[in-house]
Design an enzyme around this catalytic site. Sequence first.
Site, PDB file in Angstrom:
ATOM      1  N   GLU A  35       0.818  -1.214   0.000  1.00  0.00           N
ATOM      2  CA  GLU A  35       0.000   0.000   0.000  1.00  0.00           C
ATOM      3  C   GLU A  35       0.852   1.263   0.000  1.00  0.00           C
ATOM      4  O   GLU A  35       0.527   2.244  -0.666  1.00  0.00           O
ATOM      5  CB  GLU A  35      -0.958   0.012   1.199  1.00  0.00           C
ATOM      6  CG  GLU A  35      -2.042  -1.066   1.141  1.00  0.00           C
ATOM      7  CD  GLU A  35      -2.909  -0.993  -0.107  1.00  0.00           C
ATOM      8  OE1 GLU A  35      -2.928   0.059  -0.770  1.00  0.00           O
ATOM      9  OE2 GLU A  35      -3.558  -2.005  -0.435  1.00  0.00           O
ATOM     10  N   TYR A 118      -6.377   6.773   3.426  1.00  0.00           N
ATOM     11  CA  TYR A 118      -6.515   5.651   2.508  1.00  0.00           C
ATOM     12  C   TYR A 118      -5.809   4.402   3.032  1.00  0.00           C
ATOM     13  O   TYR A 118      -6.410   3.324   3.150  1.00  0.00           O
ATOM     14  CB  TYR A 118      -5.969   5.997   1.105  1.00  0.00           C
ATOM     15  CG  TYR A 118      -5.729   4.730   0.318  1.00  0.00           C
ATOM     16  CD1 TYR A 118      -6.794   4.030  -0.213  1.00  0.00           C
ATOM     17  CD2 TYR A 118      -4.444   4.183   0.216  1.00  0.00           C
ATOM     18  CE1 TYR A 118      -6.596   2.822  -0.863  1.00  0.00           C
ATOM     19  CE2 TYR A 118      -4.240   2.979  -0.431  1.00  0.00           C
ATOM     20  CZ  TYR A 118      -5.313   2.298  -0.967  1.00  0.00           C
ATOM     21  OH  TYR A 118      -5.118   1.104  -1.580  1.00  0.00           O
ATOM     22  N   ASP A 136      -9.745   5.510  -2.582  1.00  0.00           N
ATOM     23  CA  ASP A 136      -8.585   6.002  -3.317  1.00  0.00           C
ATOM     24  C   ASP A 136      -9.100   6.712  -4.574  1.00  0.00           C
ATOM     25  O   ASP A 136     -10.306   6.894  -4.743  1.00  0.00           O
ATOM     26  CB  ASP A 136      -7.637   4.847  -3.671  1.00  0.00           C
ATOM     27  CG  ASP A 136      -8.185   4.009  -4.810  1.00  0.00           C
ATOM     28  OD1 ASP A 136      -9.421   3.949  -4.961  1.00  0.00           O
ATOM     29  OD2 ASP A 136      -7.397   3.411  -5.555  1.00  0.00           O
TER      30      ASP A 136
END
Length: 291
Positions: A35, A118, A136
Amino acid sequence: MSLDAELLLDWFADTARDLPWRRPECTAWGVLVSEIMLQQTPVARVEPIWHEWLARWPTPSAMAKASQGDVVRAWGKLGYPRRALRLHAAAQAIAEQHDDVVPQDVNTLLALPGIGAYTARAVAAFAYGQKCPVVDTNVRRVVARAVHGAGDAGPPSTTKDLKDVEALLPENDKAAAVYSAALMELGALVCTARAPKCADCPVFDACAWQLNGRPAYDGPAKAVQKFAGTDRQVRGLLLDVLRGTVEPVAKARLDVVWSDAGQRDRCLHSLLTDGLVEQTREGLFALPGEH
DNA sequence: AAAACGTGGTC
DNA sequence: TGACCAAGTTT
């Protein structure tokens, strides 16, 4: 207006890319690393580096033991190298304060360096199967079109964006987590920024943008980021020299990358301030923590 | 809240 | 060719 979860989940099961951080054997740490790397960086460039990182640093404590310079060098040319430094700091915090286990709680995750709205929710959902809205740029675009019938997403509003997506999620935790991944995948593969592939869309019939006659985006113009000639470019050039050497280098080695001495020195100074570069006692320059 | 922050691929 | 875009975060 809501998107049929089953259609999207079936489409995801059939179509989703086989990405290593989506495999069942991938750890929460692997998900977190992915991520961070994926923030503003395309999948194709992340994948090989992710494999190297997980092989080299399979746990937060393994990475915590590495030097900052090792981590910045291993980051290579993924871009925004402060992410590497922040991930290293997050690894140290997880190793020392969380028993080497990536936290599951969104607020605990948010307290870690480099983890924002996020990423915290992405880890909660994708690593731990929790039901929580993951927003996102892909999801914002899909919601703007399919739910609101707009041509594209307007300026972000974390509160409203989270609320919009929350309303779409299936009740079941696991289903909600997969649905979140499916929403992102739809935005990445079908409901793309340019030339969306509506013919392939699993929710075409429910799409408010279609029903609305596919109006053009009418929000405020999005600022286009310049790169050539900016400090970002110069910082990148300076750091690239240091990535390529283990031995500290003299300033003359850095001076050759950019002709404007004022800008060059300003950028070197900002890299020192950011902790991406260190100066040795002898006055040489190197990546941090290696000398 | 706007602006800074890398890098490379695409149309 | 150059503008646009890519799983954002921080200040």
